[in-house]
Write an enzyme that holds these catalytic residues in place. Structure first.
Site, mmCIF file in Angstrom:
data_model
loop_
_atom_site.group_PDB
_atom_site.id
_atom_site.type_symbol
_atom_site.label_atom_id
_atom_site.label_comp_id
_atom_site.label_asym_id
_atom_site.label_seq_id
_atom_site.Cartn_x
_atom_site.Cartn_y
_atom_site.Cartn_z
ATOM 1 N N HIS A 182 0.831 -1.203 0.000
ATOM 2 C CA HIS A 182 0.000 0.000 0.000
ATOM 3 C C HIS A 182 0.870 1.260 0.000
ATOM 4 O O HIS A 182 0.638 2.190 -0.782
ATOM 5 C CB HIS A 182 -0.911 -0.038 1.237
ATOM 6 C CG HIS A 182 -1.852 1.112 1.355
ATOM 7 N ND1 HIS A 182 -3.204 0.990 1.104
ATOM 8 C CD2 HIS A 182 -1.660 2.404 1.723
ATOM 9 C CE1 HIS A 182 -3.792 2.164 1.299
ATOM 10 N NE2 HIS A 182 -2.871 3.034 1.688
ATOM 11 N N GLU A 183 1.870 1.305 0.875
ATOM 12 C CA GLU A 183 2.696 2.504 0.997
ATOM 13 C C GLU A 183 3.602 2.707 -0.210
ATOM 14 O O GLU A 183 3.797 3.843 -0.649
ATOM 15 C CB GLU A 183 3.503 2.490 2.296
ATOM 16 C CG GLU A 183 2.676 2.388 3.573
ATOM 17 C CD GLU A 183 1.538 3.394 3.684
ATOM 18 O OE1 GLU A 183 1.666 4.537 3.173
ATOM 19 O OE2 GLU A 183 0.508 3.053 4.281
ATOM 20 N N HIS A 187 1.619 4.320 -2.851
ATOM 21 C CA HIS A 187 1.511 5.772 -2.648
ATOM 22 C C HIS A 187 2.701 6.496 -3.268
ATOM 23 O O HIS A 187 2.547 7.543 -3.894
ATOM 24 C CB HIS A 187 1.455 6.125 -1.159
ATOM 25 C CG HIS A 187 0.086 6.140 -0.577
ATOM 26 N ND1 HIS A 187 -0.921 6.968 -1.022
ATOM 27 C CD2 HIS A 187 -0.453 5.437 0.450
ATOM 28 C CE1 HIS A 187 -2.014 6.773 -0.316
ATOM 29 N NE2 HIS A 187 -1.763 5.841 0.594
#
Length: 163
Positions: free
Chosen positions: A131-132, A135
């Site tokens: 997820h990060e 980003h």
């Protein structure tokens, strides 16, 4: 050191590819402190620099009380059968949808001293690493949803009080 406000869906910093950190200086050290302070709040598994308005490749994590950070992370390995798993995002508040993620992931980056840092694991850690790093590549988890789930999520965003 400060808890920084989270940028939300629609902010251009969230869809831009983050720049690598070329030099570790006082600004980068302050960024790491802010990322750590911001991720320590309850219910937060990770915060990427773009989420606090900084277009650099860095994120913090808070998994089962283990709090840390990584600079210039690269997702170098994933394994297992990808599966749809419930996921939310601080930048898309109030939404929770099934995103497709691998059950195990490995990220390689560096710490503030320039030493190699390796993070790897399964479950929530694997999900957070994926997820990060998304980003940092300018991608929100909404892109990992099925087309039908994405339509539902976009409708929820339009109807939200924060949008």
């Amino acid at each position: 050191m400060a808890v920084r406000p989270i940028r939300v869906f629609g902010d251009p910093v969230l869809t831009a590819v983050s720049a690598p950190i070329e030099k570790i200086d006082d600004g980068v050290r302050a960024l790491v402190r802010d990322l750590l302070d911001t991720v320590e709040l309850p219910g937060r598994a990770g915060v990427a620099a773009p989420q606090i308005g900084v277009g650099l490749r860095a994120f913090s994590y808070n998994i089962d009380g283990d709090i840390g950070y990584v600079l210039n992370p690269a997702l170098v390995e994933v394994s297992g059968e990808p599966e749809a798993i419930g996921e939310g995002c601080l930048s898309v508040p109030g939404l929770w949808h099934d995103a497709v993620r691998y059950p195990w992931a490995k990220v390689v980056g560096m710490d503030l001293d320039g030493n190699e840092l390796v993070l790897e694991g399964e479950g929530l850690l694997a999900q957070a690493l994926q997820h990060e790093t998304d980003h940092l590549d300018g991608m929100l988890y909404l892109k990992r949803l099925t087309p039908e789930e994405r339509r539902i999520a976009m409708r929820e965003i339009r109807e939200s009080d924060w949008f």
